[in-house]
Design a protein around this motif. Structure first.
Motif, mmCIF file in Angstrom:
data_model
loop_
_atom_site.group_PDB
_atom_site.id
_atom_site.type_symbol
_atom_site.label_atom_id
_atom_site.label_comp_id
_atom_site.label_asym_id
_atom_site.label_seq_id
_atom_site.Cartn_x
_atom_site.Cartn_y
_atom_site.Cartn_z
ATOM 1 N N ILE A 1 0.862 -1.174 0.000
ATOM 2 C CA ILE A 1 0.000 0.000 0.000
ATOM 3 C C ILE A 1 0.901 1.227 0.000
ATOM 4 O O ILE A 1 1.777 1.357 0.850
ATOM 5 N N PRO A 2 0.705 2.131 -0.965
ATOM 6 C CA PRO A 2 1.589 3.293 -1.045
ATOM 7 C C PRO A 2 1.426 4.222 0.161
ATOM 8 O O PRO A 2 0.337 4.327 0.733
ATOM 9 N N PRO A 3 2.501 4.895 0.531
ATOM 10 C CA PRO A 3 2.446 5.822 1.665
ATOM 11 C C PRO A 3 1.369 6.899 1.516
ATOM 12 O O PRO A 3 0.771 7.318 2.499
ATOM 13 N N SER A 4 1.112 7.322 0.284
ATOM 14 C CA SER A 4 0.090 8.354 0.066
ATOM 15 C C SER A 4 -1.294 7.874 0.500
ATOM 16 O O SER A 4 -2.112 8.656 0.971
ATOM 17 N N PHE A 5 -1.547 6.568 0.347
ATOM 18 C CA PHE A 5 -2.837 6.024 0.790
ATOM 19 C C PHE A 5 -2.834 5.781 2.294
ATOM 20 O O PHE A 5 -3.812 6.096 2.981
ATOM 21 N N LEU A 6 -1.747 5.252 2.807
ATOM 22 C CA LEU A 6 -1.655 5.024 4.251
ATOM 23 C C LEU A 6 -1.839 6.324 5.027
ATOM 24 O O LEU A 6 -2.407 6.324 6.127
ATOM 25 N N ALA A 7 -1.391 7.430 4.449
ATOM 26 C CA ALA A 7 -1.518 8.735 5.115
ATOM 27 C C ALA A 7 -2.975 9.101 5.377
ATOM 28 O O ALA A 7 -3.269 9.868 6.303
ATOM 29 N N LEU A 8 -3.896 8.524 4.614
ATOM 30 C CA LEU A 8 -5.322 8.796 4.834
ATOM 31 C C LEU A 8 -5.791 8.240 6.177
ATOM 32 O O LEU A 8 -6.800 8.685 6.719
ATOM 33 N N LEU B 1 -17.484 11.280 -7.882
ATOM 34 C CA LEU B 1 -17.201 10.425 -6.729
ATOM 35 C C LEU B 1 -17.896 10.919 -5.465
ATOM 36 O O LEU B 1 -18.171 10.142 -4.555
ATOM 37 N N ARG B 2 -18.170 12.212 -5.385
ATOM 38 C CA ARG B 2 -18.785 12.803 -4.189
ATOM 39 C C ARG B 2 -20.304 12.891 -4.297
ATOM 40 O O ARG B 2 -20.967 13.391 -3.398
ATOM 41 N N LEU C 1 -17.019 6.375 -1.398
ATOM 42 C CA LEU C 1 -15.743 6.774 -0.818
ATOM 43 C C LEU C 1 -15.913 8.049 0.003
ATOM 44 O O LEU C 1 -16.765 8.881 -0.307
ATOM 45 N N ASN C 2 -15.083 8.209 1.027
ATOM 46 C CA ASN C 2 -15.110 9.467 1.761
ATOM 47 C C ASN C 2 -14.332 10.520 0.971
ATOM 48 O O ASN C 2 -13.756 10.236 -0.078
ATOM 49 N N ASP C 3 -14.294 11.741 1.485
ATOM 50 C CA ASP C 3 -13.657 12.834 0.758
ATOM 51 C C ASP C 3 -12.174 12.560 0.500
ATOM 52 O O ASP C 3 -11.678 12.743 -0.616
ATOM 53 N N ALA C 4 -11.451 12.135 1.511
ATOM 54 C CA ALA C 4 -10.012 11.876 1.362
ATOM 55 C C ALA C 4 -9.756 10.762 0.345
ATOM 56 O O ALA C 4 -8.833 10.856 -0.479
ATOM 57 N N GLN C 5 -10.560 9.720 0.391
ATOM 58 C CA GLN C 5 -10.405 8.631 -0.567
ATOM 59 C C GLN C 5 -10.711 9.108 -1.983
ATOM 60 O O GLN C 5 -10.020 8.738 -2.934
ATOM 61 N N SER C 6 -11.732 9.937 -2.129
ATOM 62 C CA SER C 6 -12.093 10.472 -3.447
ATOM 63 C C SER C 6 -10.949 11.297 -4.022
ATOM 64 O O SER C 6 -10.622 11.191 -5.208
#
Length: 109
Positions: free
Chosen positions: A10-17, A73-74, A80-85
């Protein structure tokens, strides 16, 4: 003989969510983070060809397409939530080699 599931990085950019500022432990169980990542990665990969086609057919900018994708997406019901979108739109842009560094200007809340 035991079978091993493939390891997914899992990329760090996704983990940061899932890691609020100042914390190193995700706020959700690893199985949930993995499931969410797989959904978001699949969504970005599915949107990419549609986004490229939309840009070509409508003759609009990459920024316009990213904004439209984010708005889609919104739209309720949101999966998806806002951050995931936002992450999906960023990832879609990466797949298409579109500039995404100014995503905050594209994605208006």
């Amino acid at each position: 003989m035991t079978e091993h599931a493939p390891q997914i990085d899992i990329p760090p950019s996704f983990l940061a969510l899932y890691e609020p500022s100042g914390r190193s432990k995700p706020t959700a169980p690893s199985t949930q983070v993995l499931a969410d990542y797989e959904l978001c990665e699949d969504m970005a990969n599915m949107l990419a060809p549609t986004a490229a086609d939309l840009q070509f057919k409508l003759g609009v900018t990459e920024q316009d397409v990213m904004e439209r994708c984010y708005s889609g997406l919104r739209t309720e019901p949101c999966v998806l939530n806002d951050a995931q979108s936002r992450w999906v739109v960023q990832r879609m842009a990466e797949i298409l080699s579109w500039p995404w560094q100014n995503l905050e200007n594209v994605v208006k809340t």
